[in-house]
Motif scaffolding. Structure first.
Motif, PDB file in Angstrom:
ATOM      1  N   GLU A 171       0.843  -1.189   0.000  1.00  0.00           N
ATOM      2  CA  GLU A 171       0.000   0.000   0.000  1.00  0.00           C
ATOM      3  C   GLU A 171       0.878   1.239   0.000  1.00  0.00           C
ATOM      4  OE1 GLU A 171      -2.982  -0.007   3.033  1.00  0.00           O
ATOM      5  OE2 GLU A 171      -4.054  -1.687   2.117  1.00  0.00           O
ATOM      6  N   GLY A 172       0.252   2.374  -0.345  1.00  0.00           N
ATOM      7  CA  GLY A 172       0.934   3.650  -0.316  1.00  0.00           C
ATOM      8  C   GLY A 172       0.455   4.477   0.859  1.00  0.00           C
ATOM      9  N   LEU A 173       0.897   5.709   0.906  1.00  0.00           N
ATOM     10  CA  LEU A 173       0.417   6.604   1.957  1.00  0.00           C
ATOM     11  C   LEU A 173      -1.080   6.847   1.806  1.00  0.00           C
ATOM     12  CD1 LEU A 173       3.316   9.227   2.003  1.00  0.00           C
ATOM     13  CD2 LEU A 173       2.878   7.414   3.680  1.00  0.00           C
ATOM     14  N   THR A 174      -1.553   6.905   0.560  1.00  0.00           N
ATOM     15  CA  THR A 174      -2.972   7.112   0.280  1.00  0.00           C
ATOM     16  C   THR A 174      -3.430   6.049  -0.715  1.00  0.00           C
ATOM     17  OG1 THR A 174      -2.553   8.608  -1.579  1.00  0.00           O
ATOM     18  CG2 THR A 174      -2.713   9.612   0.604  1.00  0.00           C
ATOM     19  N   ARG A 175      -4.721   6.043  -1.012  1.00  0.00           N
ATOM     20  CA  ARG A 175      -5.227   5.172  -2.069  1.00  0.00           C
ATOM     21  C   ARG A 175      -6.355   5.881  -2.798  1.00  0.00           C
ATOM     22  NH1 ARG A 175      -9.317   0.215  -0.479  1.00  0.00           N
ATOM     23  NH2 ARG A 175     -10.922   1.440   0.565  1.00  0.00           N
ATOM     24  N   GLU A 176      -6.557   5.497  -4.056  1.00  0.00           N
ATOM     25  CA  GLU A 176      -7.645   6.059  -4.855  1.00  0.00           C
ATOM     26  C   GLU A 176      -8.881   5.191  -4.700  1.00  0.00           C
ATOM     27  OE1 GLU A 176      -8.640   7.447  -9.473  1.00  0.00           O
ATOM     28  OE2 GLU A 176      -6.872   6.235  -9.027  1.00  0.00           O
ATOM     29  N   ASN A 177      -9.996   5.804  -4.327  1.00  0.00           N
ATOM     30  CA  ASN A 177     -11.253   5.076  -4.233  1.00  0.00           C
ATOM     31  C   ASN A 177     -11.699   4.676  -5.630  1.00  0.00           C
ATOM     32  OD1 ASN A 177     -14.322   4.834  -4.246  1.00  0.00           O
ATOM     33  ND2 ASN A 177     -13.938   5.004  -2.050  1.00  0.00           N
ATOM     34  N   GLY A 178     -11.950   3.393  -5.843  1.00  0.00           N
ATOM     35  CA  GLY A 178     -12.263   2.894  -7.164  1.00  0.00           C
ATOM     36  C   GLY A 178     -13.642   3.244  -7.667  1.00  0.00           C
ATOM     37  N   VAL A 179     -14.476   3.826  -6.832  1.00  0.00           N
ATOM     38  CA  VAL A 179     -15.812   4.243  -7.249  1.00  0.00           C
ATOM     39  C   VAL A 179     -15.882   5.752  -7.441  1.00  0.00           C
ATOM     40  CG1 VAL A 179     -18.255   4.354  -6.608  1.00  0.00           C
ATOM     41  CG2 VAL A 179     -16.935   2.276  -6.155  1.00  0.00           C
ATOM     42  N   THR A 180     -15.355   6.496  -6.460  1.00  0.00           N
ATOM     43  CA  THR A 180     -15.459   7.960  -6.511  1.00  0.00           C
ATOM     44  C   THR A 180     -14.264   8.629  -7.170  1.00  0.00           C
ATOM     45  OG1 THR A 180     -14.375   8.289  -4.358  1.00  0.00           O
ATOM     46  CG2 THR A 180     -16.759   7.880  -4.351  1.00  0.00           C
ATOM     47  N   GLY A 181     -13.101   7.958  -7.182  1.00  0.00           N
ATOM     48  CA  GLY A 181     -11.889   8.579  -7.692  1.00  0.00           C
ATOM     49  C   GLY A 181     -11.217   9.488  -6.681  1.00  0.00           C
ATOM     50  N   ASN A 182     -11.767   9.586  -5.474  1.00  0.00           N
ATOM     51  CA  ASN A 182     -11.175  10.433  -4.441  1.00  0.00           C
ATOM     52  C   ASN A 182      -9.981   9.736  -3.800  1.00  0.00           C
ATOM     53  OD1 ASN A 182     -13.193  12.364  -4.828  1.00  0.00           O
ATOM     54  ND2 ASN A 182     -14.539  11.416  -3.319  1.00  0.00           N
ATOM     55  N   TYR A 183      -9.088  10.550  -3.223  1.00  0.00           N
ATOM     56  CA  TYR A 183      -7.923  10.003  -2.544  1.00  0.00           C
ATOM     57  C   TYR A 183      -8.218   9.901  -1.054  1.00  0.00           C
ATOM     58  CZ  TYR A 183      -5.878  10.852  -7.031  1.00  0.00           C
ATOM     59  OH  TYR A 183      -5.649  10.832  -8.375  1.00  0.00           O
ATOM     60  N   GLU A 184      -7.981   8.691  -0.518  1.00  0.00           N
ATOM     61  CA  GLU A 184      -8.357   8.379   0.852  1.00  0.00           C
ATOM     62  C   GLU A 184      -7.122   8.009   1.665  1.00  0.00           C
ATOM     63  OE1 GLU A 184     -12.700   6.359  -0.222  1.00  0.00           O
ATOM     64  OE2 GLU A 184     -10.959   5.068   0.180  1.00  0.00           O
ATOM     65  N   PRO A 185      -7.205   8.111   2.988  1.00  0.00           N
ATOM     66  CA  PRO A 185      -6.092   7.665   3.833  1.00  0.00           C
ATOM     67  C   PRO A 185      -5.813   6.184   3.660  1.00  0.00           C
ATOM     68  CG  PRO A 185      -7.632   9.035   5.082  1.00  0.00           C
ATOM     69  CD  PRO A 185      -8.291   8.729   3.776  1.00  0.00           C
ATOM     70  N   ALA A 186      -4.539   5.831   3.709  1.00  0.00           N
ATOM     71  CA  ALA A 186      -4.135   4.425   3.691  1.00  0.00           C
ATOM     72  C   ALA A 186      -3.116   4.243   4.810  1.00  0.00           C
ATOM     73  CB  ALA A 186      -3.580   4.040   2.328  1.00  0.00           C
ATOM     74  N   LEU A 187      -1.840   4.063   4.498  1.00  0.00           N
ATOM     75  CA  LEU A 187      -0.849   3.984   5.580  1.00  0.00           C
ATOM     76  C   LEU A 187      -0.796   5.296   6.351  1.00  0.00           C
ATOM     77  CD1 LEU A 187       2.079   2.104   3.778  1.00  0.00           C
ATOM     78  CD2 LEU A 187       0.366   1.154   5.333  1.00  0.00           C
ATOM     79  N   ALA A 188      -1.032   6.387   5.683  1.00  0.00           N
ATOM     80  CA  ALA A 188      -1.144   7.686   6.357  1.00  0.00           C
ATOM     81  C   ALA A 188      -2.598   7.895   6.767  1.00  0.00           C
ATOM     82  CB  ALA A 188      -0.682   8.804   5.439  1.00  0.00           C
ATOM     83  N   GLU A 189      -2.829   8.217   8.031  1.00  0.00           N
ATOM     84  CA  GLU A 189      -4.200   8.448   8.492  1.00  0.00           C
ATOM     85  C   GLU A 189      -4.674   9.861   8.174  1.00  0.00           C
ATOM     86  OE1 GLU A 189      -4.339   7.859  12.681  1.00  0.00           O
ATOM     87  OE2 GLU A 189      -3.217   9.694  13.176  1.00  0.00           O
ATOM     88  N   SER A 190      -3.708  10.772   7.910  1.00  0.00           N
ATOM     89  CA  SER A 190      -4.079  12.159   7.592  1.00  0.00           C
ATOM     90  C   SER A 190      -2.903  12.857   6.931  1.00  0.00           C
ATOM     91  CB  SER A 190      -4.493  12.911   8.857  1.00  0.00           C
ATOM     92  OG  SER A 190      -3.399  13.033   9.757  1.00  0.00           O
ATOM     93  N   TRP A 191      -3.182  14.031   6.360  1.00  0.00           N
ATOM     94  CA  TRP A 191      -2.136  14.867   5.785  1.00  0.00           C
ATOM     95  C   TRP A 191      -2.582  16.316   5.872  1.00  0.00           C
ATOM     96  CZ3 TRP A 191      -4.786  11.096   3.109  1.00  0.00           C
ATOM     97  CH2 TRP A 191      -5.792  11.539   2.248  1.00  0.00           C
ATOM     98  N   LYS A 192      -1.610  17.213   5.844  1.00  0.00           N
ATOM     99  CA  LYS A 192      -1.913  18.642   5.955  1.00  0.00           C
ATOM    100  C   LYS A 192      -0.985  19.438   5.048  1.00  0.00           C
ATOM    101  CE  LYS A 192      -2.493  22.422   9.282  1.00  0.00           C
ATOM    102  NZ  LYS A 192      -2.399  22.826  10.714  1.00  0.00           N
TER     103      LYS A 192
END
Length: 598
Positions: A70-91
Motif C-alpha cells: 500500500e501507499g500513503l494514500t489510495r484512490e477510491n475505485g468508485v469515486t476517484g477520491n484520494y483516501e487515507p491508507a498507511l497515512a491516516e491524515s495529511w496537511k
C-alpha cells in the motif's frame, strides 16, 4: 466386432476417464486445501506470470503488488477520491509547498517489524528518487522544468514531510496505490540499495526476483506471498499484521487465501470459470465481449453475476518505433528505411485513416467498446470530448496522404516509397489477449487495402515487453495502458524521460549506453504541458492545459488510439462486498473488504 472386444474397449474408456478425472481434480484449485486448513479462499486468474517480486522494477499489469503493498494514500475505485491508507491524515501548508503526512499508529511489516517514517523516506529518497534505479514511479512525482524531486524528511516516527520547490497538484495521486508509490521495507532492502553489482548498477535491481523464496518477500498490504509455482499458480495468504479493521474491530482481510492461477489462453480461462474452478474472470483485464454475452445467459443457472462497469479506465493503441537512436555499437534500433516512413507524419495519419475502428467495435467488441480519440481515460474530467482531430475510416484519404508524402503505387496496388522500397513492417501484440489478436488481424487486412504489407506477429506478453523496452528491435506494436482520473499518471508514457515512452525511448538506468537519441519538438512540448499542468492548482486551468496536450497528440499521432474496452467482469455470488466500476484498472481494488459466503 465381438462383444468381448466392445466390452474391453468400454472398460478401457472408463479407466482412461477415471484417470483423467483424478488428474484434473488434482489440478483443481478447489482441492488446493489441506485437511487442517479449510479456510475462505478466492481463486483468480491471470494470463501471465509475475515478472518480478520487486515493486520498483515492475513495468507490467497485472502484477502481485496491489495484493501485497500500500501507499500513503489510495484512490477510491468508485469515486476517484484520494483516501487515507498507511497515512491516516495529511496537511498542506498555506503555500502548498509543504505537506505533512501522519502515519497510523502501530503499523507493522509482515515480519512484525514496525513500519515508520524511516520506511517512507527510504522508499522515496533511496529508491524512487535514485537515478540508478529504473522505476516507473519517477515521472509521476518529478516537479517543474528542472524535474526535481520533493525533499522527503522524517519529523518523527509517525510523521514525514514533503518539501516541494513549487505547488504540485498531483501529489496525492503520486502517493496513492495502486498506481502511485507503494512503501517498501528499509530493514529488508537498504543493503541491496547500497551494494553494487559488477557492472556498477545497484544490487537492488536484481533483488527480489521471481526466483526469490516467496516467504522472504516482506509486505505491508493485505496479503503475503505463500508460494509460487512458475506457469501454474501463486498463493497468497492474509498478512497477520495488516492494519485495516472493519467497523466492529475485526482485522481485515476477510478472505484468508487467494490462489492466483496462470492461464494464458482465454478460452481455457472461460472453461475453468464455467466449470466453477475460478471465482472471478475479468478483474485485471475486461472480459471479451463474446464471453460477456455468453455468460450473461448463464448467470442465474451458474450462480454468478456478470457486471458492466462502463468504459474501462485505460487506452488501447498502435504505435510505431520513432527512435532514430543507435545501440552502443552504432547499430540503429530501427531499419533506417522504415524509420523514415514511421517518422513521416502523413504516413502515420494515413495508417490511422485506414483502420476501420467502427468495424472493430461492431465485430470484435459487439458494440460494447468505446472508440477512443484521446490519451486520457474517458472517465477523467480532463478528457477532452470535443475539439480533437479524429481519424474516421477513410482509405481514400489515406492514399492521398501517402502520395503527398512521396509514396507510390504499382499496377497491383502495392505501396512503395520514393526510393522504390516496398512498404512492409512487422506488427506485434500480446498473444494471450485474443481480442487484441483479432484486432491486429483486422488492422493487417485494413492496411492491405492501402497497399501496405503487415507481417503480423502476436507473441508472449513478457517477451513483447522485453522487445519494446529492452532490445528495442520492433517496428510497430499494439498494447494497452492503464489510466485514471489524474493525467499525471500518464507521465511515464508521455514524458520523454519516461520508462514507458516506448515510441521514442531514451536510455534507462541500468541499460547499455545508446547513441544519438533525439526528442522531437512536439515531444518537448508535451513535456512542457505536463510540467505546467502539474504546477497549476486551478482545475479549470488544468483542463485547458491537458486539452492542449490531447490536441497535440492527435495532431502528431505518435500513437493511434483504437477501441477501448468496457469494464466487463464475471464473479461468483459467493464473493460479496465487491464495489465494481470501470474507473480503477483493477476490478478487485477493495480486496480487503471482500467476503466469501459458502
Amino acid at each position: 466386432m465381438s462383444f468381448q472386444f466392445i466390452r474391453s474397449m468400454r472398460w478401457s474408456v472408463v479407466l482412461i476417464l477415471a484417470i483423467a478425472s483424478l488428474f484434473l481434480s488434482g489440478c483443481n484449485p478447489r482441492n488446493y486445501r489441506t485437511e487442517a486448513a479449510q479456510v475462505p479462499q478466492l481463486v483468480l486468474v491471470s494470463p501471465t506470470d509475475p515478472k518480478t517480486f520487486n515493486y520498483a522494477n515492475n513495468q507490467t499489469f497485472p502484477s502481485v503488488f496491489p495484493f501485497i503493498y500500500e501507499g500513503l494514500t489510495r484512490e477510491n475505485g468508485v469515486t476517484g477520491n484520494y483516501e487515507p491508507a498507511l497515512a491516516e491524515s495529511w496537511k498542506f501548508s498555506p503555500d502548498n509547498k509543504r505537506i505533512v503526512f501522519t502515519l497510523r499508529p502501530n503499523l507493522k511489516w509482515s515480519d512484525g517489524t514496525p513500519l515508520t517514517s524511516d520506511d517512507v523516506v527510504f522508499t522515496y529518497e533511496d529508491i524512487v528518487f535514485n537515478p540508478k534505479i529504473p522505476t516507473d514511479q519517477k515521472e509521476t512525482i518529478q516537479i517543474g522544468t528542472q524535474k526535481v524531486f520533493p525533499k522527503v524528511r522524517k519529523l518523527n516516527d509517525r510523521q514525514v514531510e514533503f518539501i516541494l520547490p513549487e505547488p504540485f497538484a498531483p501529489l496525492l495521486a503520486a502517493t496513492a496505490a495502486p498506481e502511485g508509490v507503494m512503501i517498501l521495507p528499509k530493514h529488508a532492502l537498504a543493503e541491496a540499495v547500497k551494494n553494487k553489482l559488477p557492472d556498477g548498477n545497484s544490487a537492488f535491481i536484481s533483488t527480489w526476483g521471481t526466483d526469490t523464496e516467496p516467504k522472504k518477500i516482506i509486505t505491508n498490504g493485505a496479503y503475503v506471498i505463500d508460494s509460487y509455482s512458475a506457469g501454474q499458480r501463486l498463493v497468497l495468504k492474509r498478512n497477520p499484521y495488516y492494519w485495516r479493521k472493519d467497523q466492529s474491530g475485526k482485522q481485515l482481510p476477510y478472505i484468508d487465501r487467494i490462489i492466483w492461477q496462470f492461464i494464458e489462453n482465454q478460452d481455457t480461462q472461460l472453461l475453468r470459470f464455467r466449470s466453477g474452478d475460478l471465482d472471478v474472470m475479468g478483474d485485471t483485464r475486461p472480459l471479451r465481449p463474446e464471453y460477456f454475452s455468453l455468460l450473461k445467459r448463464e448467470d442465474k443457472r451458474g450462480n454468478f453475476q456478470v457486471l458492466n462497469g462502463g468504459p474501462w479506465s485505460g487506452v488501447l493503441y498502435l504505435t510505431f518505433n520513432l527512435s532514430k537512436a543507435k545501440d552502443q555499437n552504432g547499430k540503429p534500433f530501427v531499419d533506417p528505411i522504415k524509420s523514415k516512413w514511421f517518422n513521416t507524419l502523413e504516413f502515420r495519419q494515413a495508417v490511422a485513416y485506414a483502420i476501420d475502428r467502427d468495424r472493430i467495435n461492431t465485430n470484435l467488441f459487439r458494440g460494447l467498446g468505446v472508440v477512443q480519440n484521446s490519451p486520457i481515460s474517458v472517465q477523467s474530467p480532463f478528457s477532452l470530448k470535443e475539439g480533437l482531430r479524429v481519424y474516421n475510416y477513410n482509405p481514400q484519404k489515406s492514399r492521398e496522404l501517402l502520395k503527398k508524402a512521396g509514396f507510390k503505387y504499382n499496377d497491383r496496388g502495392q505501396l512503395f516509397d520514393s526510393e522504390g522500397n516496398r512498404v512492409r513492417f512487422t506488427l506485434m501484440t500480446n498473444a494471450n489477449n485474443l481480442t487484441r489478436v483479432a484486432i491486429g488481424a483486422q488492422v493487417r487486412q485494413d492496411l492491405s487495402k492501402i497497399g501496405i504489407e503487415v507481417d503480423y506477429n502476436p507473441i508472449n506478453f513478457n517477451v513483447l515487453i522485453d522487445r519494446i523496452n529492452g532490445s528495442r528491435e520492433w517496428d510497430a506494436h499494439m498494447i494497452g495502458f492503464t489510466g485514471g482520473i489524474e493525467p499525471q499518471g500518464l507521465a511515464n508514457l508521455w514524458m520523454t524521460s519516461g520508462g514507458s515512452h516506448s515510441f521514442n525511448l531514451t536510455q534507462q538506468p541500468g541499460q547499455p549506453k545508446m547513441q544519438g537519441y533525439v526528442a522531437n519538438d512536439w515531444e518537448k512540448e508535451i513535456d512542457r504541458l505536463f510540467i505546467e499542468g502539474a504546477r497549476e492548482l486551478d482545475p479549470e486551468k488544468r483542463k485547458k492545459i491537458y486539452g492542449e496536450f490531447q490536441k497535440l497528440v492527435q495532431e502528431q499521432l505518435p500513437v493511434i488510439h483504437l477501441v477501448n474496452d468496457s469494464a466487463l467482469m464475471a464473479v461468483r455470488n459467493r464473493v460479496q462486498g465487491l464495489k465494481y466500476s470501470g474507473l480503477p484498472s483493477w476490478g478487485l481494488w477493495n480486496i480487503q473488504e471482500l467476503r466469501i459466503k459458502e
